[in-house]
Design a protein around this motif. Sequence first.
Motif, PDB file in Angstrom:
ATOM      1  N   GLY A 117       0.814  -1.214   0.000  1.00 27.86           N
ATOM      2  CA  GLY A 117       0.000   0.000   0.000  1.00 27.86           C
ATOM      3  C   GLY A 117       0.845   1.260   0.000  1.00 27.86           C
ATOM      4  O   GLY A 117       0.566   2.221  -0.727  1.00 27.86           O
ATOM      5  N   VAL A 118       1.908   1.261   0.794  1.00 28.32           N
ATOM      6  CA  VAL A 118       2.807   2.419   0.846  1.00 28.32           C
ATOM      7  C   VAL A 118       3.496   2.618  -0.495  1.00 28.32           C
ATOM      8  O   VAL A 118       3.667   3.747  -0.971  1.00 28.32           O
ATOM      9  CB  VAL A 118       3.842   2.238   1.975  1.00 28.32           C
ATOM     10  CG1 VAL A 118       4.950   3.275   1.864  1.00 28.32           C
ATOM     11  CG2 VAL A 118       3.152   2.350   3.339  1.00 28.32           C
ATOM     12  N   GLY A 121       1.112   4.307  -2.863  1.00 31.68           N
ATOM     13  CA  GLY A 121       0.997   5.725  -2.543  1.00 31.68           C
ATOM     14  C   GLY A 121       2.242   6.503  -2.926  1.00 31.68           C
ATOM     15  O   GLY A 121       2.155   7.608  -3.478  1.00 31.68           O
ATOM     16  N   PHE A 124       2.508   7.334  -6.609  1.00 31.56           N
ATOM     17  CA  PHE A 124       1.698   8.478  -7.025  1.00 31.56           C
ATOM     18  C   PHE A 124       2.463   9.784  -6.818  1.00 31.56           C
ATOM     19  O   PHE A 124       2.502  10.649  -7.700  1.00 31.56           O
ATOM     20  CB  PHE A 124       0.386   8.492  -6.245  1.00 31.56           C
ATOM     21  CG  PHE A 124      -0.475   9.689  -6.535  1.00 31.56           C
ATOM     22  CD1 PHE A 124      -1.183   9.775  -7.718  1.00 31.56           C
ATOM     23  CD2 PHE A 124      -0.565  10.729  -5.633  1.00 31.56           C
ATOM     24  CE1 PHE A 124      -1.969  10.876  -8.003  1.00 31.56           C
ATOM     25  CE2 PHE A 124      -1.351  11.836  -5.896  1.00 31.56           C
ATOM     26  CZ  PHE A 124      -2.064  11.908  -7.089  1.00 31.56           C
ATOM     27  N   TYR A 125       3.096   9.922  -5.661  1.00 27.17           N
ATOM     28  CA  TYR A 125       3.827  11.158  -5.369  1.00 27.17           C
ATOM     29  C   TYR A 125       5.067  11.293  -6.260  1.00 27.17           C
ATOM     30  O   TYR A 125       5.386  12.387  -6.737  1.00 27.17           O
ATOM     31  CB  TYR A 125       4.221  11.189  -3.891  1.00 27.17           C
ATOM     32  CG  TYR A 125       3.023  11.196  -2.976  1.00 27.17           C
ATOM     33  CD1 TYR A 125       1.988  12.098  -3.165  1.00 27.17           C
ATOM     34  CD2 TYR A 125       2.907  10.282  -1.937  1.00 27.17           C
ATOM     35  CE1 TYR A 125       0.870  12.100  -2.343  1.00 27.17           C
ATOM     36  CE2 TYR A 125       1.792  10.276  -1.109  1.00 27.17           C
ATOM     37  CZ  TYR A 125       0.783  11.185  -1.320  1.00 27.17           C
ATOM     38  OH  TYR A 125      -0.324  11.183  -0.514  1.00 27.17           O
ATOM     39  N   HIS A 201     -11.605  10.074  -6.268  1.00 22.54           N
ATOM     40  CA  HIS A 201     -10.732   9.838  -7.422  1.00 22.54           C
ATOM     41  C   HIS A 201     -11.273  10.529  -8.674  1.00 22.54           C
ATOM     42  O   HIS A 201     -10.495  10.875  -9.567  1.00 22.54           O
ATOM     43  CB  HIS A 201     -10.521   8.343  -7.639  1.00 22.54           C
ATOM     44  CG  HIS A 201      -9.443   7.793  -6.756  1.00 22.54           C
ATOM     45  ND1 HIS A 201      -8.149   7.621  -7.173  1.00 22.54           N
ATOM     46  CD2 HIS A 201      -9.453   7.440  -5.444  1.00 22.54           C
ATOM     47  CE1 HIS A 201      -7.413   7.175  -6.179  1.00 22.54           C
ATOM     48  NE2 HIS A 201      -8.185   7.051  -5.115  1.00 22.54           N
ATOM     49  N   ASN A 292      -5.228  13.269   0.874  1.00 21.89           N
ATOM     50  CA  ASN A 292      -4.297  12.327   1.507  1.00 21.89           C
ATOM     51  C   ASN A 292      -4.916  11.668   2.734  1.00 21.89           C
ATOM     52  O   ASN A 292      -4.712  10.477   2.988  1.00 21.89           O
ATOM     53  CB  ASN A 292      -3.010  13.048   1.913  1.00 21.89           C
ATOM     54  CG  ASN A 292      -2.160  13.445   0.720  1.00 21.89           C
ATOM     55  OD1 ASN A 292      -2.312  12.898  -0.363  1.00 21.89           O
ATOM     56  ND2 ASN A 292      -1.280  14.413   0.917  1.00 21.89           N
ATOM     57  N   GLU A 295      -7.518   9.146   1.509  1.00 18.92           N
ATOM     58  CA  GLU A 295      -6.853   8.054   0.793  1.00 18.92           C
ATOM     59  C   GLU A 295      -6.166   7.099   1.775  1.00 18.92           C
ATOM     60  O   GLU A 295      -6.082   5.886   1.521  1.00 18.92           O
ATOM     61  CB  GLU A 295      -5.833   8.634  -0.193  1.00 18.92           C
ATOM     62  CG  GLU A 295      -5.223   7.626  -1.136  1.00 18.92           C
ATOM     63  CD  GLU A 295      -6.140   7.225  -2.282  1.00 18.92           C
ATOM     64  OE1 GLU A 295      -5.642   6.648  -3.250  1.00 18.92           O
ATOM     65  OE2 GLU A 295      -7.360   7.485  -2.198  1.00 18.92           O
ATOM     66  N   ALA A 296      -5.669   7.628   2.882  1.00 13.64           N
ATOM     67  CA  ALA A 296      -5.023   6.782   3.888  1.00 13.64           C
ATOM     68  C   ALA A 296      -6.036   6.120   4.808  1.00 13.64           C
ATOM     69  O   ALA A 296      -5.830   4.994   5.269  1.00 13.64           O
ATOM     70  CB  ALA A 296      -4.043   7.623   4.710  1.00 13.64           C
ATOM     71  N   GLN A 322     -12.776   2.772  -7.154  1.00  6.92           N
ATOM     72  CA  GLN A 322     -11.656   3.718  -7.198  1.00  6.92           C
ATOM     73  C   GLN A 322     -11.263   4.028  -8.644  1.00  6.92           C
ATOM     74  O   GLN A 322     -11.146   5.195  -9.036  1.00  6.92           O
ATOM     75  CB  GLN A 322     -10.483   3.128  -6.428  1.00  6.92           C
ATOM     76  CG  GLN A 322      -9.266   4.004  -6.329  1.00  6.92           C
ATOM     77  CD  GLN A 322      -8.159   3.312  -5.526  1.00  6.92           C
ATOM     78  OE1 GLN A 322      -8.078   2.079  -5.484  1.00  6.92           O
ATOM     79  NE2 GLN A 322      -7.335   4.082  -4.869  1.00  6.92           N
TER      80      GLN A 322
END
Length: 432
Positions: A117-118, A121, A124-125, A201, A292, A295-296, A322
């Motif tokens: 999951g991390v 994420g 994306f960044y 989204h 954020n 999303e988290a 999503q």
Amino acid sequence: MLGLFMVIPVIAVTAVEYPDYSPLWVGLAIGGYGLTQALLQIPMGLWSDRIGRKPVIYVGLALFSLGSLIAGLADSMWLLTIGRILQGGGAIAGAVMALASDVTRESQRTKIMAMIGVSIGLSFYLALLLGPFIASRLGLSGIFLITACLSILGILVVRFGVSQAPASHATGDALPRVTQLPQLFKHGHLWRLNVSVLIIHMLITCFFVQVPVRLIALGYPLSEHWLLYSIVLLVSVLCLIVMIKLVDKLKVALSFKIALLFMATGFMLLIVQSPSWTGTLIAGILFFTGFNFLEAKMPAMISSIAPAGKKGSAMGIYASHQFFGAFLGGLLSGLLNSYFSPSYTFMMCLLAIFLLSLVAKGLASVDKIKRVTLDISLLNTGPQAFEALRKALRAQSGVKEVVIDSTENAAYLKVDAKVFVLADAQDIVKNR
């Protein structure tokens, strides 16, 4: 995911070079992958149950690579959009999660899922920073061709870097099941989270249809967009940390509304202010702080709320919503841009946030739970034996829910990790 995301902050700017450019084609090209991802996410997961995880992952990555190649060589918007839609055919999130579940011990599974999951994420960044940088030097086609190469590399990583799963591992809580879907679609809290992720989204897709074009109009070339995005991401993450601490004691519905207020304020600034670099920066920080947080927060809530043994089905439905939200955002913003000014898109976003605040009213607080899977393959079979085991496990301290799945030879538990003792539960199974 990095390949999918890198295109988002640049395509609205670079697409003007195509002869058949139109705002609607831009919207479809940005969100097109979401349609096939939404449609295929659950079927691909189910298919991996039949033919194995790795073959499905290979097929998905091959489709993704082919779509990237088509988009990279495209000389028209319609061919670019076809490539994006084909990219979405690589809907392998369920198969990847199931493979991770197959090859890890139960005691380490939560950590592995969190790491995946991390990484999603983080991709994306990174995409917000790398996308404009690569596009300014290699063009939009350069992003797609690099992505095609990376997806081939992904096949090699899975082939040579991931071991085969033991045949005895249960996966019923990792993959969706057709029989469970109707019940979960109607679940009192899950449907609210599914609608929520669809809308947010849709909102972020609309954001990236408009903001890059605004920056170009202000005289900032694509090669400088990464600077604004880096500031937005850094400050919004710091704001997120503060926000999490402040709303920790609040009810879930109220914390959702606070996050939505941040997002709405960001869109409101984009409507009322005269276009400027500073104003766009502040609007981006506000929007991403709220985004954020949600999303988290929401995946953890899905994991907690989903009934025992049905997490895979719940997450499959959630992921489909999503991705469909991304498609819907591209389609709606493209349509609005074809006939109206960008302000109308932002007004639509504000209306969507208001509707989402109504949906969030029914969200309830959830307990912090852990999921446990016990192998019962050595247990005496039969309905009476399974029911006796279910009652014995349910009587254990900290056990909140027990589901026995005879087809998977597994018992799925939702437990309070502070109270539950895994060894005691394993002893119960061994002594049956």
